[in-house]
Design a protein around this motif. Structure first.
Motif, PDB file in Angstrom:
ATOM      1  N   PRO A  14       0.822  -1.215   0.000  1.00  0.00           N
ATOM      2  CA  PRO A  14       0.000   0.000   0.000  1.00  0.00           C
ATOM      3  C   PRO A  14       0.857   1.267   0.000  1.00  0.00           C
ATOM      4  N   ASN A  15       0.343   2.300  -0.668  1.00  0.00           N
ATOM      5  CA  ASN A  15       0.912   3.649  -0.540  1.00  0.00           C
ATOM      6  C   ASN A  15       2.279   3.856  -1.199  1.00  0.00           C
ATOM      7  N   VAL A  16       2.721   2.922  -2.037  1.00  0.00           N
ATOM      8  CA  VAL A  16       4.054   3.068  -2.642  1.00  0.00           C
ATOM      9  C   VAL A  16       4.045   3.951  -3.887  1.00  0.00           C
ATOM     10  N   GLY A  17       2.837   4.213  -4.445  1.00  0.00           N
ATOM     11  CA  GLY A  17       2.745   5.086  -5.623  1.00  0.00           C
ATOM     12  C   GLY A  17       2.250   4.399  -6.883  1.00  0.00           C
ATOM     13  N   LYS A  18       1.555   3.269  -6.731  1.00  0.00           N
ATOM     14  CA  LYS A  18       1.058   2.522  -7.898  1.00  0.00           C
ATOM     15  C   LYS A  18       0.074   3.357  -8.725  1.00  0.00           C
ATOM     16  N   SER A  19      -0.866   3.983  -8.032  1.00  0.00           N
ATOM     17  CA  SER A  19      -1.874   4.767  -8.755  1.00  0.00           C
ATOM     18  C   SER A  19      -1.258   6.010  -9.391  1.00  0.00           C
ATOM     19  N   THR A  20      -0.300   6.597  -8.698  1.00  0.00           N
ATOM     20  CA  THR A  20       0.382   7.775  -9.249  1.00  0.00           C
ATOM     21  C   THR A  20       1.059   7.406 -10.565  1.00  0.00           C
ATOM     22  N   LEU A  21       1.666   6.227 -10.598  1.00  0.00           N
ATOM     23  CA  LEU A  21       2.343   5.791 -11.827  1.00  0.00           C
ATOM     24  C   LEU A  21       1.340   5.533 -12.944  1.00  0.00           C
ATOM     25  N   ALA A  37      -2.873   4.668   3.277  1.00  0.00           N
ATOM     26  CA  ALA A  37      -2.815   3.319   2.719  1.00  0.00           C
ATOM     27  C   ALA A  37      -4.219   2.834   2.391  1.00  0.00           C
ATOM     28  N   GLN A  38      -4.288   1.893   1.457  1.00  0.00           N
ATOM     29  CA  GLN A  38      -5.565   1.308   1.013  1.00  0.00           C
ATOM     30  C   GLN A  38      -6.488   2.335   0.364  1.00  0.00           C
ATOM     31  N   THR A  39      -5.901   3.227  -0.390  1.00  0.00           N
ATOM     32  CA  THR A  39      -6.712   4.176  -1.142  1.00  0.00           C
ATOM     33  C   THR A  39      -7.441   3.440  -2.270  1.00  0.00           C
ATOM     34  N   THR A  40      -6.707   2.645  -3.019  1.00  0.00           N
ATOM     35  CA  THR A  40      -7.312   1.910  -4.135  1.00  0.00           C
ATOM     36  C   THR A  40      -7.939   0.611  -3.628  1.00  0.00           C
ATOM     37  N   ARG A  41      -9.198   0.381  -4.058  1.00  0.00           N
ATOM     38  CA  ARG A  41      -9.897  -0.830  -3.616  1.00  0.00           C
ATOM     39  C   ARG A  41     -10.227  -1.774  -4.761  1.00  0.00           C
ATOM     40  N   PRO A  61      -5.138  -2.751  -5.709  1.00  0.00           N
ATOM     41  CA  PRO A  61      -5.005  -2.360  -4.297  1.00  0.00           C
ATOM     42  C   PRO A  61      -3.653  -2.803  -3.738  1.00  0.00           C
ATOM     43  N   GLY A  62      -3.139  -2.080  -2.779  1.00  0.00           N
ATOM     44  CA  GLY A  62      -1.905  -2.468  -2.103  1.00  0.00           C
ATOM     45  C   GLY A  62      -2.084  -3.783  -1.362  1.00  0.00           C
ATOM     46  N   ILE A  63      -1.022  -4.567  -1.348  1.00  0.00           N
ATOM     47  CA  ILE A  63      -1.113  -5.911  -0.761  1.00  0.00           C
ATOM     48  C   ILE A  63      -1.118  -5.852   0.771  1.00  0.00           C
ATOM     49  N   LEU A 119      11.664   1.061  -8.262  1.00  0.00           N
ATOM     50  CA  LEU A 119      12.008   1.607  -6.949  1.00  0.00           C
ATOM     51  C   LEU A 119      11.571   3.068  -6.961  1.00  0.00           C
ATOM     52  N   ASN A 120      10.421   3.325  -6.322  1.00  0.00           N
ATOM     53  CA  ASN A 120       9.771   4.636  -6.459  1.00  0.00           C
ATOM     54  C   ASN A 120      10.157   5.604  -5.327  1.00  0.00           C
ATOM     55  N   LYS A 121       9.825   6.848  -5.553  1.00  0.00           N
ATOM     56  CA  LYS A 121      10.027   7.960  -4.609  1.00  0.00           C
ATOM     57  C   LYS A 121      11.509   8.268  -4.413  1.00  0.00           C
ATOM     58  N   ILE A 122      12.305   8.103  -5.469  1.00  0.00           N
ATOM     59  CA  ILE A 122      13.733   8.366  -5.302  1.00  0.00           C
ATOM     60  C   ILE A 122      14.020   9.866  -5.157  1.00  0.00           C
ATOM     61  N   ASP A 123      12.989  10.687  -5.400  1.00  0.00           N
ATOM     62  CA  ASP A 123      13.156  12.126  -5.120  1.00  0.00           C
ATOM     63  C   ASP A 123      13.352  12.378  -3.626  1.00  0.00           C
ATOM     64  N   THR A 124      13.033  11.378  -2.801  1.00  0.00           N
ATOM     65  CA  THR A 124      13.187  11.562  -1.348  1.00  0.00           C
ATOM     66  C   THR A 124      14.479  10.937  -0.816  1.00  0.00           C
ATOM     67  N   ILE A 149      12.719   5.200 -10.013  1.00  0.00           N
ATOM     68  CA  ILE A 149      11.879   6.229 -10.631  1.00  0.00           C
ATOM     69  C   ILE A 149      11.325   7.195  -9.584  1.00  0.00           C
ATOM     70  N   SER A 150      10.709   8.249 -10.074  1.00  0.00           N
ATOM     71  CA  SER A 150       9.826   9.048  -9.251  1.00  0.00           C
ATOM     72  C   SER A 150       8.533   9.241 -10.032  1.00  0.00           C
ATOM     73  N   ALA A 151       7.510   8.522  -9.617  1.00  0.00           N
ATOM     74  CA  ALA A 151       6.224   8.625 -10.314  1.00  0.00           C
ATOM     75  C   ALA A 151       5.655  10.027 -10.157  1.00  0.00           C
ATOM     76  N   LEU A 152       5.989  10.656  -9.040  1.00  0.00           N
ATOM     77  CA  LEU A 152       5.455  11.985  -8.743  1.00  0.00           C
ATOM     78  C   LEU A 152       6.070  13.064  -9.630  1.00  0.00           C
ATOM     79  N   THR A 153       7.389  13.056  -9.772  1.00  0.00           N
ATOM     80  CA  THR A 153       8.040  14.087 -10.583  1.00  0.00           C
ATOM     81  C   THR A 153       8.148  13.660 -12.042  1.00  0.00           C
TER      82      THR A 153
HETATM   83  N1  GTP Z   1       7.801  11.876  -2.828  1.00  0.00           N
HETATM   84  C1  GTP Z   1       7.086  11.077  -3.640  1.00  0.00           C
HETATM   85  N2  GTP Z   1       5.827  10.772  -3.299  1.00  0.00           N
HETATM   86  C2  GTP Z   1       5.138   9.960  -4.135  1.00  0.00           C
HETATM   87  C3  GTP Z   1       5.698   9.442  -5.333  1.00  0.00           C
HETATM   88  N3  GTP Z   1       4.763   8.669  -5.927  1.00  0.00           N
HETATM   89  C4  GTP Z   1       3.660   8.706  -5.148  1.00  0.00           C
HETATM   90  N4  GTP Z   1       3.880   9.489  -4.053  1.00  0.00           N
HETATM   91  C5  GTP Z   1       2.944   9.793  -2.960  1.00  0.00           C
HETATM   92  O1  GTP Z   1       2.689   8.606  -2.226  1.00  0.00           O
HETATM   93  C6  GTP Z   1       1.336   8.598  -1.740  1.00  0.00           C
HETATM   94  C7  GTP Z   1       0.639   7.340  -2.204  1.00  0.00           C
HETATM   95  O2  GTP Z   1       0.476   7.369  -3.606  1.00  0.00           O
HETATM   96  P1  GTP Z   1      -0.566   6.414  -4.365  1.00  0.00           P
HETATM   97  O3  GTP Z   1      -0.318   6.541  -5.823  1.00  0.00           O
HETATM   98  O4  GTP Z   1      -1.945   6.668  -3.865  1.00  0.00           O
HETATM   99  O5  GTP Z   1      -0.067   4.995  -3.830  1.00  0.00           O
HETATM  100  P2  GTP Z   1      -0.715   3.557  -4.072  1.00  0.00           P
HETATM  101  O6  GTP Z   1       0.409   2.597  -4.141  1.00  0.00           O
HETATM  102  O7  GTP Z   1      -1.642   3.595  -5.216  1.00  0.00           O
HETATM  103  O8  GTP Z   1      -1.519   3.362  -2.702  1.00  0.00           O
HETATM  104  P3  GTP Z   1      -2.754   2.333  -2.381  1.00  0.00           P
HETATM  105  O9  GTP Z   1      -3.798   2.532  -3.432  1.00  0.00           O
HETATM  106  O10 GTP Z   1      -3.211   2.773  -1.028  1.00  0.00           O
HETATM  107  O11 GTP Z   1      -2.153   0.961  -2.379  1.00  0.00           O
HETATM  108  C8  GTP Z   1       0.696   9.881  -2.251  1.00  0.00           C
HETATM  109  O12 GTP Z   1       0.767  10.846  -1.247  1.00  0.00           O
HETATM  110  C9  GTP Z   1       1.576  10.243  -3.448  1.00  0.00           C
HETATM  111  O13 GTP Z   1       1.576  11.623  -3.738  1.00  0.00           O
HETATM  112  C10 GTP Z   1       7.050   9.818  -5.667  1.00  0.00           C
HETATM  113  O14 GTP Z   1       7.630   9.433  -6.684  1.00  0.00           O
HETATM  114  N5  GTP Z   1       7.687  10.629  -4.766  1.00  0.00           N
END
Ligand code: GTP
Ligand code: MG
Length: 293
Positions: A14-21, A37-41, A61-63, A119-124, A149-153
């Motif tokens: 959960p919460n690793v950024g799957k939906s963002t990607l 966590a558990q945003t996606t169902r 959904p996150g495992i 490997l996500n969120k490498i911006d952090t 990667i950084s799905a966010l940036t």
């Molecule tokens: N800093 C940073 N934050 C990120 C990145 N990708 C996603 N996030 C943040 O991580 C949080 C979770 O992102 P989601 O895309 O909802 O994650 P998910 O894996 O779909 O989560 P679930 O649906 O709950 O399993 C959000 O606050 C995003 O903005 C990234 O590359 N860098």
């Protein structure tokens, strides 16, 4: 001309950024995103079409270890994503050490199909931490190709997409070339409302909520929508509504703004709250809300 197509299924904690990607690939906000966590169902398809390719992405959904029926059904969606994938995307975030479910983890390490470990969120992170993490995952999942990667940036997102196209099998498209997703309009309304609830309410409340859109009338310049927010208990109903309805109003205003962007039309959104006792553990209710697997 040859044509490539296939299913690229995104799985991970959960919460690793799957939906963002997935949203970044599709260029539309198909999946809701929050810091909880558990945003996606659900399993949500996002289809990216080109002249000679069709990438059918699945957000899942996150495992987790399921504690009640709804979560068991969510894990059913994850399971189904293992079954039809042509390429698996296993997403982890910086700092993460393990996938909690061993059975799913074994499926990944024994996968016969290509696995991209993102490997996500490498911006952090800094370079040193990044190198340690790449080494950790290379040891744990030797069959995977690791891409930081950084799905966010958007960092390396295009590179991942290009790699997906390279790995895709030759195949005619699975869906019409103008199709973007498998979900109906009402689904995106429900999800947008649920996103606002995840953002604005604390603790257990968002997890006890389901949204159901009962009416959807599209006219020339406006879409008229009526949705019900379901909670499990009377006390939760009061919390959702808030003092003189102020909390519910905020949900409505914010959801409407997002939906007007999504549909490109004016939206009239009517919300009300109803108690649906223990719907999370009720098979019939879950089926009604699309958690049938
Ligand atoms: N800093 C940073 N934050 C990120 C990145 N990708 C996603 N996030 C943040 O991580 C949080 C979770 O992102 P989601 O895309 O909802 O994650 P998910 O894996 O779909 O989560 P679930 O649906 O709950 O399993 C959000 O606050 C995003 O903005 C990234 O590359 N860098
Ligand atoms: Mg998600």
């Amino acid at each position: 001309m040859s044509h490539k197509a296939g299913f690229v299924n995104i799985i991970g904690n959960p919460n690793v950024g799957k939906s963002t990607l997935m949203n970044a690939f599709v260029g539309e906000k198909l999946s809701i995103i929050t810091s909880k966590a558990q945003t996606t169902r659900h399993r949500i398809l996002g289809i990216v079409n080109g002249e000679d390719f069709q990438v059918v992405l699945s957000d899942t959904p996150g495992i987790i270890k399921p504690a009640y029926e709804l979560q068991a059904s969510m894990m059913g969606f994850v399971k189904s994503a293992f079954e039809d994938a042509d390429i698996l995307i296993y997403m982890v975030e910086i700092g993460e050490q393990e996938l909690k479910d061993e059975a799913f983890f074994n499926k990944i390490t024994n996968s016969k199909i290509p696995v991209l470990l993102l490997l996500n969120k490498i911006d952090t992170s800094d370079q040193e931490q990044l190198e340690t993490q790449v080494q950790l995952w290379a040891n744990k999942v030797p069959n995977a190709e690791i891409i930081p990667i950084s799905a966010l940036t958007g960092f390396q997102v295009k590179e991942v997409f290009d790699r997906i196209i390279e790995l895709l099998p030759e195949s005619p498209p699975f869906y019409p070339k103008d199709q973007l997703t498998d979900k109906p309009e009402r689904f995106f309304i429900n999800e947008t409302i649920r996103e606002k609830i995840l953002i604005h309410y604390k603790k257990e409340i968002p997890y006890a909520v389901e949204v159901d859109t009962e009416e959807f009338f599209e006219e020339d310049h406006i879409i008229r929508v009526r949705s019900v927010i379901m909670v499990e208990r009377e006390t939760q109903k009061g919390i959702i509504i808030g003092h003189k309805g102020s909390a519910l109003k905020r949900v409505g205003v914010e959801a409407r703004k997002d939906l007007e962007k999504f549909f490109g039309k004016q939206i009239h959104l009517e919300l009300y709250v109803k108690v649906n006792k223990n719907w999370r553990s009720n098979q019939n209710q879950l089926k009604r809300f699309g958690y049938n697997n």
